[in-house]
Design a protein around this motif. Structure first.
Motif, PDB file in Angstrom:
ATOM      1  N   ASN A  72      39.925 112.368  43.700  1.00  0.00           N
ATOM      2  CA  ASN A  72      40.699 113.672  43.593  1.00  0.00           C
ATOM      3  C   ASN A  72      41.995 113.716  42.671  1.00  0.00           C
ATOM      4  N   ALA A  73      42.857 112.551  43.243  1.00  0.00           N
ATOM      5  CA  ALA A  73      44.137 112.402  42.391  1.00  0.00           C
ATOM      6  C   ALA A  73      43.677 112.110  40.983  1.00  0.00           C
ATOM      7  N   ARG A  74      42.746 111.536  40.817  1.00  0.00           N
ATOM      8  CA  ARG A  74      42.294 111.094  39.015  1.00  0.00           C
ATOM      9  C   ARG A  74      42.059 112.381  38.437  1.00  0.00           C
ATOM     10  N   ARG A  75      41.495 113.334  39.087  1.00  0.00           N
ATOM     11  CA  ARG A  75      40.991 114.532  38.561  1.00  0.00           C
ATOM     12  C   ARG A  75      42.139 115.413  38.164  1.00  0.00           C
ATOM     13  N   ARG A  76      43.202 115.579  39.216  1.00  0.00           N
ATOM     14  CA  ARG A  76      44.230 116.332  39.273  1.00  0.00           C
ATOM     15  C   ARG A  76      45.061 115.740  38.121  1.00  0.00           C
ATOM     16  N   ALA A  77      45.198 114.554  37.885  1.00  0.00           N
ATOM     17  CA  ALA A  77      45.964 113.895  36.799  1.00  0.00           C
ATOM     18  C   ALA A  77      45.368 114.365  35.419  1.00  0.00           C
ATOM     19  N   GLU A  78      44.289 114.090  35.268  1.00  0.00           N
ATOM     20  CA  GLU A  78      43.544 114.520  34.214  1.00  0.00           C
ATOM     21  C   GLU A  78      43.819 115.865  33.832  1.00  0.00           C
ATOM     22  N   ASP A  79      43.701 116.966  35.082  1.00  0.00           N
ATOM     23  CA  ASP A  79      44.088 118.358  34.674  1.00  0.00           C
ATOM     24  C   ASP A  79      45.561 118.426  34.250  1.00  0.00           C
ATOM     25  N   ASP A  80      46.500 117.607  34.870  1.00  0.00           N
ATOM     26  CA  ASP A  80      47.785 118.025  34.585  1.00  0.00           C
ATOM     27  C   ASP A  80      47.991 117.382  32.934  1.00  0.00           C
ATOM     28  N   VAL A  81      47.377 116.392  32.734  1.00  0.00           N
ATOM     29  CA  VAL A  81      47.626 115.738  31.202  1.00  0.00           C
ATOM     30  C   VAL A  81      47.013 117.059  30.285  1.00  0.00           C
ATOM     31  N   SER A  82      45.792 117.642  30.603  1.00  0.00           N
ATOM     32  CA  SER A  82      45.341 118.417  29.759  1.00  0.00           C
ATOM     33  C   SER A  82      46.134 119.638  29.731  1.00  0.00           C
ATOM     34  N   LYS A  83      46.598 119.963  30.809  1.00  0.00           N
ATOM     35  CA  LYS A  83      47.593 121.143  30.822  1.00  0.00           C
ATOM     36  C   LYS A  83      48.787 120.991  29.931  1.00  0.00           C
ATOM     37  N   ALA A  84      49.403 119.744  30.050  1.00  0.00           N
ATOM     38  CA  ALA A  84      50.636 119.321  29.220  1.00  0.00           C
ATOM     39  C   ALA A  84      50.348 119.317  27.816  1.00  0.00           C
ATOM     40  N   ARG A  85      49.219 118.734  27.549  1.00  0.00           N
ATOM     41  CA  ARG A  85      48.914 118.793  26.117  1.00  0.00           C
ATOM     42  C   ARG A  85      48.440 120.291  25.584  1.00  0.00           C
ATOM     43  N   LYS A  86      47.924 121.218  26.443  1.00  0.00           N
ATOM     44  CA  LYS A  86      47.535 122.342  26.035  1.00  0.00           C
ATOM     45  C   LYS A  86      48.851 123.309  26.084  1.00  0.00           C
ATOM     46  N   PHE A  87      49.667 123.311  27.197  1.00  0.00           N
ATOM     47  CA  PHE A  87      50.786 124.183  27.102  1.00  0.00           C
ATOM     48  C   PHE A  87      52.238 123.429  27.024  1.00  0.00           C
ATOM     49  N   GLY A  88      52.314 122.064  26.498  1.00  0.00           N
ATOM     50  CA  GLY A  88      53.546 121.381  26.457  1.00  0.00           C
ATOM     51  C   GLY A  88      54.458 121.972  25.495  1.00  0.00           C
ATOM     52  N   ILE A  89      54.210 122.689  24.623  1.00  0.00           N
ATOM     53  CA  ILE A  89      54.931 123.486  23.408  1.00  0.00           C
ATOM     54  C   ILE A  89      55.195 124.962  23.929  1.00  0.00           C
ATOM     55  N   GLU A  90      54.851 125.247  25.076  1.00  0.00           N
ATOM     56  CA  GLU A  90      55.061 126.552  25.372  1.00  0.00           C
ATOM     57  C   GLU A  90      56.429 127.112  25.729  1.00  0.00           C
ATOM     58  N   SER A  91      57.403 126.140  26.076  1.00  0.00           N
ATOM     59  CA  SER A  91      58.765 126.744  25.971  1.00  0.00           C
ATOM     60  C   SER A  91      59.529 126.664  24.467  1.00  0.00           C
ATOM     61  N   PHE A  92      58.781 125.702  23.674  1.00  0.00           N
ATOM     62  CA  PHE A  92      59.345 125.792  22.199  1.00  0.00           C
ATOM     63  C   PHE A  92      58.801 126.938  21.514  1.00  0.00           C
ATOM     64  N   ALA A  93      57.421 127.374  22.041  1.00  0.00           N
ATOM     65  CA  ALA A  93      56.886 128.738  21.236  1.00  0.00           C
ATOM     66  C   ALA A  93      57.749 129.837  21.800  1.00  0.00           C
ATOM     67  N   PHE A 132      65.899 124.554  17.615  1.00  0.00           N
ATOM     68  CA  PHE A 132      65.470 122.984  17.583  1.00  0.00           C
ATOM     69  C   PHE A 132      66.391 122.267  18.528  1.00  0.00           C
ATOM     70  N   GLU A 133      67.581 122.713  18.746  1.00  0.00           N
ATOM     71  CA  GLU A 133      68.480 121.825  19.513  1.00  0.00           C
ATOM     72  C   GLU A 133      68.124 121.890  20.774  1.00  0.00           C
ATOM     73  N   ARG A 134      67.711 123.022  21.396  1.00  0.00           N
ATOM     74  CA  ARG A 134      67.319 123.250  22.911  1.00  0.00           C
ATOM     75  C   ARG A 134      66.051 122.395  23.292  1.00  0.00           C
ATOM     76  N   ASN A 135      65.257 122.157  22.130  1.00  0.00           N
ATOM     77  CA  ASN A 135      63.986 121.752  22.348  1.00  0.00           C
ATOM     78  C   ASN A 135      63.987 120.308  21.479  1.00  0.00           C
ATOM     79  N   LYS A 136      65.107 119.504  21.584  1.00  0.00           N
ATOM     80  CA  LYS A 136      65.403 117.928  21.035  1.00  0.00           C
ATOM     81  C   LYS A 136      64.946 117.700  19.837  1.00  0.00           C
ATOM     82  N   LEU A 137      64.823 118.711  18.882  1.00  0.00           N
ATOM     83  CA  LEU A 137      64.435 118.562  17.364  1.00  0.00           C
ATOM     84  C   LEU A 137      65.421 118.344  16.556  1.00  0.00           C
ATOM     85  N   GLN A 138      65.818 117.264  16.109  1.00  0.00           N
ATOM     86  CA  GLN A 138      66.828 116.970  15.197  1.00  0.00           C
ATOM     87  C   GLN A 138      66.687 116.709  13.645  1.00  0.00           C
TER      88      GLN A 138
END
Length: 192
Positions: A72-93, A132-138
């Motif tokens: 279950n922990a492995r599945r949750r971690a996979e889901d978290d990684v998948s969501k991070a990849r999918k929605f990682g740029i949400e704040s930037f967007a 750019f500055e808020r999202n650490k893009l230099q």
């Protein structure tokens, strides 16, 4: 009388008086005691076996639960990684939406003067740089005369110049990095 008869008579005499038991009786009693000890030992072993079976069952149950928890922990971690990849740029967007709105507003003005367009473009650029500055893009923009760094810059051409060889003569396009990772190197002209 023969020796055998004497022996038999002496055994019979001892039995009837109760003084000495037969050797056969002694052997039977010893055998019974040994068998009783074996029975008790087998009972103890059976009790130990039952205890070990119960412990084995308990450990097996714990193992299966731990295995299920790990899965279950492995599945949750996979889901978290998948969501991070999918929605990682949400704040930037979301931050970029304000820049897009500013551009839409600028394009909606049909009779804008050159000064208004220049002012709006500068405001939009400032807004973009803030995102750019808020999202650490230099920005990676080397100064003219600084040493060429192949990790940060991409040389488009080399030209003869009064500067030291291997230094930046001009910057054609800024590069960008997130933290220490280069997204795009700066395009530069270097002194030959």
């Amino acid at each position: 009388m023969s020796d055998t008869e004497n022996k038999l008579n002496s055994e019979n005499t001892n039995d009837s008086t109760g003084q000495q038991p037969h050797a056969a009786e002694v052997d039977v009693n010893e055998e019974l005691a040994a068998l009783y000890a074996q029975v008790e030992d087998l009972k103890a072993q059976a009790a130990e076996l039952e205890s070990l079976k119960a412990r084995n069952s308990e450990l097996s149950d714990q193992f299966m639960r731990a295995k299920a928890d790990a899965e279950n922990a492995r599945r949750r971690a996979e889901d978290d990684v998948s969501k991070a990849r999918k929605f990682g740029i949400e704040s930037f967007a979301q931050d970029l939406l304000a820049v897009a709105d500013s551009l839409d507003a600028a394009l909606a003005i049909e009779s804008a003067t050159t000064e208004q367009l220049l002012e709006g473009t500068k405001a939009t650029q400032s807004q973009l740089l803030s995102v750019f500055e808020r999202n650490k893009l230099q920005a990676v923009a080397p100064e003219v005369g600084s040493k060429f760094d192949p990790n940060l810059h991409q040389a488009i051409s080399a030209v003869p110049a009064e500067q030291e060889s291997g230094t930046v003569v001009s910057v054609l396009q800024r590069g960008y990095a997130i933290s220490d990772r280069i997204l795009r190197p700066a395009l530069v002209v270097v002194a030959a």
